[in-house]
Design an enzyme around this catalytic site. Sequence first.
Site, PDB file in Angstrom:
ATOM      1  N   SER A  87       0.959 -55.185  85.152  1.00  0.00           N
ATOM      2  CA  SER A  87       0.676 -56.125  83.958  1.00  0.00           C
ATOM      3  C   SER A  87       0.587 -57.674  83.737  1.00  0.00           C
ATOM      4  CB  SER A  87       1.420 -55.808  82.938  1.00  0.00           C
ATOM      5  OG  SER A  87       1.243 -55.941  81.181  1.00  0.00           O
ATOM      6  N   LEU A  88       0.860 -58.624  83.191  1.00  0.00           N
ATOM      7  CA  LEU A  88       0.977 -59.778  83.289  1.00  0.00           C
ATOM      8  C   LEU A  88       1.180 -60.364  84.741  1.00  0.00           C
ATOM      9  CD1 LEU A  88       0.810 -62.686  81.921  1.00  0.00           C
ATOM     10  CD2 LEU A  88       3.416 -62.606  81.528  1.00  0.00           C
TER      11      LEU A  88
END
Length: 246
Positions: A87-88
Amino acid sequence: MRPFPTTAPAGSPQLLFFPHSGSSADSYQGLAGRLADTARPACVQYPGRADRRSSPPFTDVHALADELAEALAAWHEGGPVVLFGHSLGAAVAYEVIRRTADQRRLVLVASGHPAPSRLRLPSIAPPGDGTGDPDQPLVELLRSLGDDSQLLDHPVARGLFLPVIRGDLAAHGRYRPEPGATIGCPVIALMGDSDPLTKPADVQAWQQHTTATLRTHTFRGGHFFTTECAGEVADVVRALCLAAAC
């Protein structure tokens, strides 16, 4: 860089994890443990959490990548490195690689993230108007992504980690890649088949961000398929590490 225990022989590939929003290096102990016989794992510790709690949290992905690229240069021993970002963490790892001059022995595993140019995060409601539970909109967003942590049910625990998640999501939402920028190492993109943040076309668009090869893998589950299918994800990363060592 926070190292994990390893039984892999000297000279084995280095494996560096980049956490998702709100998480710390400890979140990757399980996956690192599954790969400890194949690679020498470590995890980035973002500022503002765990043993870096006293450091101001980051607010800009590009500024964070500037800092981490310097740390990677000091940590990298010159051999193969697999950078795993979820994700991030995938966006951060990508930006760190962009800032790395010699990318020949690097591999990016971009997990649970569309191509940077296709990033569209759900809007985050403000803390509230003074009525009801101000954190409820954020809690509902996390649950919609498949986060079933019991900590979400405890007000004290929520008060400790929800501000970190909110800050990370805000920084991630502001992130925009440099137009036309690419990296020169292979990308292996992982996605969950029911993840609302990734669609096959958006994941395939990672090819636009590398001059090397792209491979994709789809797993059962939502945004946190890395937990639901930890063994299968570890098998993919183990194969990458073994190939990188050759």
